[in-house]
Scaffold this active site. Structure first.
Site, PDB file in Angstrom:
ATOM      1  N   TYR A  48       0.784  -1.117  -0.040  1.00 19.55           N
ATOM      2  CA  TYR A  48      -0.147  -0.087  -0.106  1.00 19.55           C
ATOM      3  C   TYR A  48       0.881   1.309  -0.040  1.00 19.55           C
ATOM      4  CZ  TYR A  48      -3.635  -3.043   1.483  1.00 19.55           C
ATOM      5  OH  TYR A  48      -4.675  -4.156   1.565  1.00 19.55           O
ATOM      6  N   HIS A 106       0.360 -11.925   1.974  1.00 19.74           N
ATOM      7  CA  HIS A 106      -0.823 -11.077   1.224  1.00 19.74           C
ATOM      8  C   HIS A 106      -1.452 -11.902   0.169  1.00 19.74           C
ATOM      9  CE1 HIS A 106      -1.585  -6.636   0.124  1.00 19.74           C
ATOM     10  NE2 HIS A 106      -2.698  -7.217   0.146  1.00 19.74           N
TER      11      HIS A 106
HETATM   12  P1  NAD Z   1     -14.555  -1.221   1.114  1.00 18.69           P
HETATM   13  O1  NAD Z   1     -15.259  -2.583   0.831  1.00 18.69           O
HETATM   14  O2  NAD Z   1     -14.228  -0.942   2.499  1.00 18.69           O
HETATM   15  O3  NAD Z   1     -15.252  -0.094   0.505  1.00 18.69           O
HETATM   16  C1  NAD Z   1     -14.582   1.115   0.588  1.00 18.69           C
HETATM   17  C2  NAD Z   1     -15.131   1.885  -0.296  1.00 18.69           C
HETATM   18  O4  NAD Z   1     -16.694   2.193   0.100  1.00 18.69           O
HETATM   19  C3  NAD Z   1     -14.704   3.669   0.022  1.00 18.69           C
HETATM   20  O5  NAD Z   1     -13.781   3.981  -0.853  1.00 18.69           O
HETATM   21  C4  NAD Z   1     -16.218   4.408  -0.270  1.00 18.69           C
HETATM   22  O6  NAD Z   1     -16.175   4.668  -1.574  1.00 18.69           O
HETATM   23  C5  NAD Z   1     -17.323   3.350   0.160  1.00 18.69           C
HETATM   24  N1  NAD Z   1     -17.743   3.866   1.474  1.00 18.69           N
HETATM   25  C6  NAD Z   1     -16.909   3.568   2.623  1.00 18.69           C
HETATM   26  N2  NAD Z   1     -17.712   3.927   3.783  1.00 18.69           N
HETATM   27  C7  NAD Z   1     -19.049   4.071   3.271  1.00 18.69           C
HETATM   28  C8  NAD Z   1     -20.119   4.715   3.908  1.00 18.69           C
HETATM   29  N3  NAD Z   1     -20.340   4.669   5.135  1.00 18.69           N
HETATM   30  N4  NAD Z   1     -21.096   4.765   2.908  1.00 18.69           N
HETATM   31  C9  NAD Z   1     -20.945   4.761   1.681  1.00 18.69           C
HETATM   32  N5  NAD Z   1     -20.043   4.419   1.052  1.00 18.69           N
HETATM   33  C10 NAD Z   1     -18.837   3.990   1.880  1.00 18.69           C
HETATM   34  O7  NAD Z   1     -13.242  -1.717   0.146  1.00 18.69           O
HETATM   35  P2  NAD Z   1     -11.815  -1.731   0.060  1.00 18.69           P
HETATM   36  O8  NAD Z   1     -10.919  -0.328   0.469  1.00 18.69           O
HETATM   37  O9  NAD Z   1     -11.361  -2.401  -1.026  1.00 18.69           O
HETATM   38  O10 NAD Z   1     -11.406  -2.966   1.271  1.00 18.69           O
HETATM   39  C11 NAD Z   1     -11.290  -2.286   2.814  1.00 18.69           C
HETATM   40  C12 NAD Z   1      -9.887  -2.734   3.077  1.00 18.69           C
HETATM   41  O11 NAD Z   1      -9.655  -4.257   3.023  1.00 18.69           O
HETATM   42  C13 NAD Z   1      -8.695  -2.208   2.418  1.00 18.69           C
HETATM   43  O12 NAD Z   1      -8.665  -0.879   2.650  1.00 18.69           O
HETATM   44  C14 NAD Z   1      -7.539  -2.995   2.837  1.00 18.69           C
HETATM   45  O13 NAD Z   1      -7.181  -2.860   4.100  1.00 18.69           O
HETATM   46  C15 NAD Z   1      -8.351  -4.456   2.766  1.00 18.69           C
HETATM   47  N6  NAD Z   1      -7.848  -5.010   1.486  1.00 18.69           N
HETATM   48  C16 NAD Z   1      -7.370  -6.264   1.740  1.00 18.69           C
HETATM   49  C17 NAD Z   1      -7.017  -6.937   0.425  1.00 18.69           C
HETATM   50  C18 NAD Z   1      -6.075  -7.981   0.527  1.00 18.69           C
HETATM   51  O14 NAD Z   1      -5.687  -8.825  -0.452  1.00 18.69           O
HETATM   52  N7  NAD Z   1      -5.790  -8.678   1.437  1.00 18.69           N
HETATM   53  C19 NAD Z   1      -7.344  -6.504  -0.736  1.00 18.69           C
HETATM   54  C20 NAD Z   1      -8.111  -5.286  -0.774  1.00 18.69           C
HETATM   55  C21 NAD Z   1      -8.643  -4.758   0.387  1.00 18.69           C
END
Ligand code: NAD
Length: 275
Positions: free
Chosen positions: A51, A109
Site C-alpha cells: 500500500y 498477502h
Molecule cells: P471497502 O469495501 O471497504 O469499500 C470502501 C469504499 O466504500 C470507499 O472507498 C467508499 O467509496 C465506500 N464507502 C466507505 N464507507 C462508506 C459509507 N459509510 N457509506 C457509503 N460508502 C462508503 O473496500 P476496500 O478499501 O477495497 O477494502 C477495505 C480494506 O480491505 C482495504 O482498505 C484493505 O485494508 C483491505 N484489503 C485487503 C486486500 C487483500 O488482498 N488482503 C485486498 C483489498 C482490500
C-alpha cells in the site's frame, strides 16, 4: 459507547471485529485518516507493504496518542518477498516504516502460487512469530487447496485468513472450511468497494432500522462472526462505519442478505492467478 467486540484467534490473540482498512490511502492522506479512525474508536488498522503508506500510518498512530498495547496493527508480506530469508527482511522494513517493534498480525498477502514459495513462507512466519516481531501470523487470499497444502506441510493451521468477502461474494465454501479448522475469517472489501452500499435490498433493511446501508452490511459481517476492515477517508463515514455495535439485524434480515450471494461476484483478483 457500546463496547466493540473482539474475536479470539486459535493462538490466543484477540482481534477487534471492526478494523480500519487503508488500501489506496496514500502517505499524505493516511496520517489524518488513521488519526480520525483511532479517535472514532477503531483500535485495529489494516495496512500492507504494497500500500506504500506504512509511514503515513505510523504518523497517524503517533498523532492519535493511544498507547501501543491498545492498538492492533496488521501489515502484509508482498508477493515478491516470499521465501524464508526475504520474509524476515520484508517484515523488518515494514516495522521500520511503521516505527514499531512488533505488529499484531503479519499476513502472507497472496499465496502467489506461481512462485510456489507460500509453504516455505508460512514456515518462515512461524520463526517471525517466535522472535516476537509479530504477535500473530496468518494468511490472506488463500483458497482451500492453498490452506490444505500449508497445513499438510507444516502441521500449523493459520489462525486467520483475510479474504474478499461482501454480500455479493460470500465465500460460503471457504468459510465452512475455516470453521472446521478454527480459522477466523477476515473480510476485505467488506462493503464491496462501495457497491454493496447501493443495493436496494440493503437500503430497505437500513431504512427499517434507521441505519445506513454501510452499517447494515458491517453488522451482517459482525453477526456472521467475521472480522471486517472497511475503508473510508471521509470523517463522517469513518465514524459511521464504527458505530455498529448498538443494534442488531433480525434472522430475517440475515436470510435476505444471504440471497445476494453470487459465486461470480468477485471484484478483486483470483488468488490462483495473481502474482
Ligand atoms: P471497502 O469495501 O471497504 O469499500 C470502501 C469504499 O466504500 C470507499 O472507498 C467508499 O467509496 C465506500 N464507502 C466507505 N464507507 C462508506 C459509507 N459509510 N457509506 C457509503 N460508502 C462508503 O473496500 P476496500 O478499501 O477495497 O477494502 C477495505 C480494506 O480491505 C482495504 O482498505 C484493505 O485494508 C483491505 N484489503 C485487503 C486486500 C487483500 O488482498 N488482503 C485486498 C483489498 C482490500
Amino acid at each position: 459507547m457500546v463496547q466493540p467486540t473482539r474475536i479470539r484467534l486459535s493462538d490466543g490473540v484477540d482481534i477487534p471485529q471492526i478494523g480500519f482498512g487503508v488500501w489506496q490511502v496514500d502517505n499524505t492522506e493516511a496520517p489524518k485518516a488513521v488519526k480520525a479512525a483511532i479517535e472514532a474508536g477503531y483500535r485495529s488498522i489494516d495496512t500492507a507493504a504494497i500500500y506504500g503508506n506504512e509511514e503515513g500510518v505510523a504518523a497517524g498512530i503517533r498523532a492519535a496518542g493511544v498507547p501501543r498495547e491498545q492498538l492492533f496493527i496488521t501489515t502484509k508480506l508482498w508477493n515478491e518477498r516470499h521465501g524464508a530469508k526475504n520474509a524476515a527482511k520484508a517484515l523488518d522494513e515494514s516495522l521500520r516504516k511503521l516505527q514499531l517493534d512488533y505488529v499484531d498480525l503479519y499476513l502472507i498477502h497472496w499465496p502467489n502460487p506461481r512462485a510456489n514459495l507460500y509453504a516455505e513462507t508460512w514456515r518462515a512466519l512461524q520463526e517471525i512469530k517466535s522472535s516476537g516481531r509479530a504477535r500473530s501470523v496468518g494468511a490472506s487470499n488463500f483458497t482451500i487447496p492453498h490452506l490444505e497444502r500449508i497445513i499438510g506441510e507444516t502441521g500449523i493451521v493459520p489462525p486467520i485468513n483475510q479474504i474478499e468477502l461482501h454480500p455479493g461474494f460470500q465465500q460460503t465454501a471457504l468459510r465452512d472450511f475455516h470453521a472446521r479448522h478454527k480459522i477466523v475469517t477476515e473480510s476485505w472489501s467488506p462493503l464491496g468497494q462501495g457497491r454493496a452500499v447501493r443495493d436496494p435490498l440493503i437500503a430497505g433493511i437500513a431504512a427499517r432500522h434507521g441505519r445506513t446501508p454501510a452499517q447494515v452490511i458491517l453488522r451482517w459481517h459482525i453477526q456472521n462472526g467475521l472480522v471486517a476492515v472497511p475503508k473510508s477517508v471521509t470523517p463522517a463515514r469513518i465514524v459511521e462505519n464504527f458505530d455498529v455495535f448498538n443494534f442488531e439485524l433480525t434472522e430475517e434480515d440475515m436470510a435476505k442478505i444471504a440471497t445476494l450471494d453470487n459465486s461470480r461476484g468477485r471484484i478483486g483478483p483470483d488468488p490462483d492467478l495473481f502474482t
